[in-house]
Write a protein that holds these residues in place. Structure first.
Motif, PDB file in Angstrom:
ATOM      1  N   GLY A 376       0.828  -1.208   0.000  1.00 41.96           N
ATOM      2  CA  GLY A 376       0.000   0.000   0.000  1.00 41.96           C
ATOM      3  C   GLY A 376       0.859   1.253   0.000  1.00 41.96           C
ATOM      4  N   ASN A 377       1.854   1.258   0.831  1.00 43.02           N
ATOM      5  CA  ASN A 377       2.726   2.420   0.909  1.00 43.02           C
ATOM      6  C   ASN A 377       3.596   2.571  -0.331  1.00 43.02           C
ATOM      7  N   PHE A 378       3.939   1.446  -0.931  1.00 46.91           N
ATOM      8  CA  PHE A 378       4.733   1.477  -2.163  1.00 46.91           C
ATOM      9  C   PHE A 378       3.960   2.192  -3.273  1.00 46.91           C
ATOM     10  N   VAL A 379       2.702   1.833  -3.416  1.00 43.68           N
ATOM     11  CA  VAL A 379       1.866   2.490  -4.426  1.00 43.68           C
ATOM     12  C   VAL A 379       1.696   3.971  -4.062  1.00 43.68           C
ATOM     13  N   ASN A 380       1.456   4.200  -2.781  1.00 40.05           N
ATOM     14  CA  ASN A 380       1.205   5.568  -2.333  1.00 40.05           C
ATOM     15  C   ASN A 380       2.406   6.478  -2.590  1.00 40.05           C
ATOM     16  N   ARG A 381       3.604   6.013  -2.253  1.00 38.75           N
ATOM     17  CA  ARG A 381       4.778   6.868  -2.428  1.00 38.75           C
ATOM     18  C   ARG A 381       5.088   7.036  -3.914  1.00 38.75           C
ATOM     19  N   THR A 382       4.817   5.988  -4.689  1.00 34.82           N
ATOM     20  CA  THR A 382       5.061   6.072  -6.133  1.00 34.82           C
ATOM     21  C   THR A 382       4.137   7.102  -6.781  1.00 34.82           C
ATOM     22  N   VAL A 383       2.854   6.973  -6.503  1.00 33.88           N
ATOM     23  CA  VAL A 383       1.879   7.892  -7.104  1.00 33.88           C
ATOM     24  C   VAL A 383       2.118   9.309  -6.602  1.00 33.88           C
ATOM     25  N   SER A 384       2.459   9.424  -5.339  1.00 31.98           N
ATOM     26  CA  SER A 384       2.703  10.731  -4.756  1.00 31.98           C
ATOM     27  C   SER A 384       3.905  11.416  -5.414  1.00 31.98           C
ATOM     28  N   MET A 385       5.001  10.689  -5.563  1.00 31.67           N
ATOM     29  CA  MET A 385       6.209  11.293  -6.147  1.00 31.67           C
ATOM     30  C   MET A 385       6.012  11.617  -7.620  1.00 31.67           C
ATOM     31  N   ALA A 386       5.377  10.676  -8.334  1.00 34.00           N
ATOM     32  CA  ALA A 386       5.180  10.915  -9.766  1.00 34.00           C
ATOM     33  C   ALA A 386       4.288  12.134  -9.964  1.00 34.00           C
ATOM     34  N   GLY A 387       3.250  12.247  -9.133  1.00 38.32           N
ATOM     35  CA  GLY A 387       2.355  13.397  -9.245  1.00 38.32           C
ATOM     36  C   GLY A 387       3.067  14.687  -8.899  1.00 38.32           C
ATOM     37  N   LEU A 531      -2.005  10.147 -13.886  1.00 41.25           N
ATOM     38  CA  LEU A 531      -2.129   9.629 -12.533  1.00 41.25           C
ATOM     39  C   LEU A 531      -3.149  10.469 -11.766  1.00 41.25           C
ATOM     40  N   THR A 532      -3.797   9.851 -10.788  1.00 39.90           N
ATOM     41  CA  THR A 532      -4.678  10.618  -9.902  1.00 39.90           C
ATOM     42  C   THR A 532      -3.872  11.022  -8.666  1.00 39.90           C
ATOM     43  N   ALA A 533      -4.536  11.730  -7.782  1.00 39.72           N
ATOM     44  CA  ALA A 533      -3.910  11.987  -6.483  1.00 39.72           C
ATOM     45  C   ALA A 533      -3.808  10.659  -5.736  1.00 39.72           C
ATOM     46  N   PRO A 534      -2.776  10.505  -4.905  1.00 37.79           N
ATOM     47  CA  PRO A 534      -2.631   9.231  -4.181  1.00 37.79           C
ATOM     48  C   PRO A 534      -3.769   9.020  -3.186  1.00 37.79           C
ATOM     49  N   VAL A 535      -4.289   7.817  -3.153  1.00 35.77           N
ATOM     50  CA  VAL A 535      -5.324   7.435  -2.188  1.00 35.77           C
ATOM     51  C   VAL A 535      -4.834   6.182  -1.474  1.00 35.77           C
ATOM     52  N   PRO A 536      -4.691   6.231  -0.158  1.00 40.35           N
ATOM     53  CA  PRO A 536      -4.197   5.048   0.556  1.00 40.35           C
ATOM     54  C   PRO A 536      -5.083   3.831   0.271  1.00 40.35           C
ATOM     55  N   LEU A 537      -4.453   2.696   0.006  1.00 40.92           N
ATOM     56  CA  LEU A 537      -5.194   1.489  -0.363  1.00 40.92           C
ATOM     57  C   LEU A 537      -5.623   0.688   0.865  1.00 40.92           C
ATOM     58  N   PHE A 538      -4.728   0.574   1.829  1.00 42.31           N
ATOM     59  CA  PHE A 538      -5.001  -0.233   3.013  1.00 42.31           C
ATOM     60  C   PHE A 538      -4.650   0.575   4.253  1.00 42.31           C
ATOM     61  N   PRO A 539      -5.628   1.227   4.865  1.00 44.49           N
ATOM     62  CA  PRO A 539      -5.333   2.003   6.071  1.00 44.49           C
ATOM     63  C   PRO A 539      -4.698   1.100   7.126  1.00 44.49           C
ATOM     64  N   ARG A 540      -3.667   1.607   7.726  1.00 43.86           N
ATOM     65  CA  ARG A 540      -2.983   0.834   8.752  1.00 43.86           C
ATOM     66  C   ARG A 540      -3.926   0.601   9.931  1.00 43.86           C
ATOM     67  N   LEU A 541      -3.861  -0.623  10.477  1.00 45.69           N
ATOM     68  CA  LEU A 541      -4.717  -0.968  11.612  1.00 45.69           C
ATOM     69  C   LEU A 541      -3.920  -0.868  12.894  1.00 45.69           C
ATOM     70  N   GLU A 542      -4.524  -0.320  13.910  1.00 43.70           N
ATOM     71  CA  GLU A 542      -3.876  -0.294  15.220  1.00 43.70           C
ATOM     72  C   GLU A 542      -4.119  -1.643  15.881  1.00 43.70           C
ATOM     73  N   ILE A 543      -3.051  -2.259  16.340  1.00 43.08           N
ATOM     74  CA  ILE A 543      -3.185  -3.565  16.978  1.00 43.08           C
ATOM     75  C   ILE A 543      -4.101  -3.455  18.195  1.00 43.08           C
ATOM     76  N   GLU A 544      -3.953  -2.342  18.958  1.00 44.81           N
ATOM     77  CA  GLU A 544      -4.765  -2.165  20.168  1.00 44.81           C
ATOM     78  C   GLU A 544      -6.248  -2.095  19.825  1.00 44.81           C
ATOM     79  N   ALA A 545      -6.520  -1.478  18.665  1.00 45.32           N
ATOM     80  CA  ALA A 545      -7.917  -1.311  18.290  1.00 45.32           C
ATOM     81  C   ALA A 545      -8.536  -2.619  17.837  1.00 45.32           C
TER      82      ALA A 545
END
Length: 559
Positions: A376-387, A531-545
RNA sequence: GGCUGGGUAGCUCAGUUGGCAGAGCAAGCGGCUCAUAAUCGCUAGGUCACAGGUUCGAGUCCUGUCCCAGCUACCA
């Protein structure tokens, strides 16, 4: 790379519709669905069959205990299965129920064929009968001072029952089964399951009963033949109750050929049978690899080509089951991880060829590590930098030979495909994620933000280098998202949109371009896209939550 | 009881024909700033179940022992 089959016919075992489904039951269906989607996306005509097994005595008894019509009882359970499967993105080409009218006809036809072939005969079945579990083998009951009891239900008195039953002449097929196993070494996989089955066959095969004299609520498929061999069908289309019912196991296995079109649609049946793959759990291997082929041969039909025997999901070493109460509700699971995330962590965290201990904690860690952080972060940083650096116009990848990622890709893809086709789904995903790791390391090595500053400073060749690096990254995102689409079907369209590509596959994976063509590095190198603006694909989950490490006890009652 | 798997890092597991014990996750430290507190690097962490044997050398081969799981016929 590989030879695709001309068609792919895959089934799961049909689930026992006595309760709401658990993740441990649908695990097999998720795996089979992923395989079916893989072949569909590759352009292979695919038929994926799954469904429910509804004629058991236990189900009839449970309905009776609740004072409800059996049909109403199973309709309700089946609806729960369908809701859970829809949440998980399961896309069968037919959801078969053993109560479907065509299946009833096919089961009866199979009995008639076995009878005509001299493979069934009248006999007497007798033994200890536990009202909760049915007939128990003598080795499964315990002698106590107060009498013979079933160890699982010590308070329930056992009954010694004698039934006049029809028996199937399995003993007549011993030699043919041994020959079939020898001639088709891949018939049963993994290897140790094959050995177990072979050992069972060599130990000598006994005939088994295929009818029951009476069932609670008259539930089950009418046995179509009377003791004298005449048809048990009355002129008005009803059936002579004295003929009894088809034993549920005999009925259940037959769903596979009903679903393939037997015998009403010979053209369809010729197209889809024999099945390429039956995906089943280890507890029912014998029925599928020994009884079932013999039943088919008796009717003049072919055995399935391959049976894959998967293991169980365990919670702290114990088999997950509805009766133990240590199971996960698929609806909760999807609510926490999303449909794609749920499918991914289930198939990645449990090995498809053996038992695997799973926990909510481990699923959450896997989700965060692989989906949120790595891909998820790989796609996010890629789209973000390219944009940010290129203004949104999609950069093209370099020629594979000039690109480290392009050079690494074919081996990663081929390993992924090989593992997938070997049913080692967890290893297939691991192979793909090795490449995701290579992508993230490539970002660190190239440091596009440094190149971007060089571009700003007017450094010679920097702009070209930046486009090349980001083009490679965009291509890596495209390839991984498409390759993993059979496992995470909802992911690919979201990634393609961000990358400015069309996604032409239907919701069930049919209809797009052959996936293997798409999985070539640079398959769309010449195409323009935004490219569109980056949209996070998989929001990180808090283990506590998340729920605590234990598998929550969500059982609603005994199985 | 018989047969078949397995026991390797805190967790999940990989270890080809015998050749310097590995990966991922979790933990600690550092770097970087494009990114979802992410990512990259480094570190730490092991009586390879136990006891013998073969061998120059054993996680790997042999013998024995212990433990776990599976199969050993009709709940589905």
């Amino acid at each position: 790379m590989l030879d695709l089959p001309e068609r792919f016919s895959i089934t799961t075992s049909i689930a026992y519709a006595n309760n709401k489904p658990g993740l441990h039951t649908l695990y097999e269906v998720i795996g089979a669905d992923a395989l079916a989607r893989w072949y569909r996306m590759c352009g292979v005509p695919t038929r994926f069959l799954t469904g429910t097994d509804e004629h058991s005595i236990n189900i009839a008894q449970a309905a009776l205990d609740e004072g409800r019509p059996t049909r109403e009882f199973v309709d309700e359970k089946v609806a729960l299965f369908k809701v859970a499967e829809a949440a998980l993105g399961i896309t069968p080409d037919r959801f078969i129920r053993t109560t479907d009218p065509d299946h009833v006809r096919v089961a009866q036809e199979m009995v008639r064929r076995a009878h005509a072939n001299g493979d069934i005969y009248l006999g007497t079945y007798e033994g200890w009968y536990c009202p909760n579990e049915g007939f128990r083998n003598v080795t499964d009951v315990v002698e106590t001072a107060s009498g013979t009891i079933c160890p699982n239900h010590p308070d329930v008195p056992l009954q010694w029952l004698t039934e006049r039953n029809w028996f199937f002449r399995l003993s007549a097929y011993q030699e043919r089964l041994e020959r079939h196993f020898a001639d088709h070494p891949d018939f049963v996989r993994p290897e140790h399951r094959r050995n177990e089955m072979l050992g069972f066959i060599r130990g000598g095969l006994e005939d088994f009963s295929i009818s029951r004299e009476r069932t609670p609520g008259d539930w089950g498929i009418p046995f179509p033949i009377r003791e004298d061999g005449s048809s048990s069908e009355f002129a008005d289309g009803t059936w002579d109750p004295a003929a009894g019912k088809i034993y549920v196991w005999y009925d259940a296995l037959i769903n596979y050929i009903t679903g393939a079109g037997f015998p009403d649609d010979p053209a369809m049946f010729a197209r889809w049978w024999p099945a390429d793959l039956h995906v089943i759990g280890k507890d029912i291997a014998r029925f599928h690899t020994i009884f079932w082929p013999a039943m088919l041969w008796s009717a003049g039909l072919e055995a399935p080509r391959k049976v894959w025997v998967h293991g169980w999901l365990l919670a702290q070493g114990e088999r997950m089951s509805k009766s133990r109460g240590n199971f996960l509700d698929p609806i909760d699971f999807v609510a926490a991880f999303g449909s794609d995330g749920a499918r991914y962590v289930a198939l990645r965290e449990a090995a498809f060829d053996r038992d695997s201990d799973v926990s909510w904690d481990a699923f959450t860690r896997r989700y965060n590590a692989d989906l949120a952080n790595d891909f998820g972060n790989f796609v996010n940083r890629t789209v973000s930098m390219a944009g940010r650096y290129l203004g949104g116009e999609r950069p093209a990848p370099r020629e594979a030979a000039e690109s480290p990622l392009g050079t690494a890709w074919p081996a990663a893809r081929d390993l992924f495909v090989a593992k997938l086709e070997a049913c080692l789904l967890h290893e297939a995903l691991a192979a793909l994620w090795e490449f995701v790791g290579a992508g993230n390391r490539f970002v660190e090595v190239e440091q596009p933000w440094v190149i971007a500053r060089a571009v700003k400073a007017g450094e010679n060749g920097a702009a070209e280098r930046l486009r090349a690096v980001l083009g490679d990254l965009v291509e890596a995102c495209r390839l991984v998202a498409l390759a993993v689409a059979p496992v995470m079907p909802g992911l690919a369209p979201r990634v393609m949109e961000q990358l400015g590509y069309a996604h032409e596959y239907a919701a069930d994976g049919n209809g797009g371009p052959p996936l293997l063509d798409e999985l070539r590095w640079g398959a769309h190198a010449g195409q323009v896209g935004m490219l569109t603006a980056p949209v996070p694909l998989f929001p990180r989950l808090e283990i506590e939550a998340a729920l605590p490490g234990e598998i929550p006890a969500t059982a609603t009652g005994p199985a």
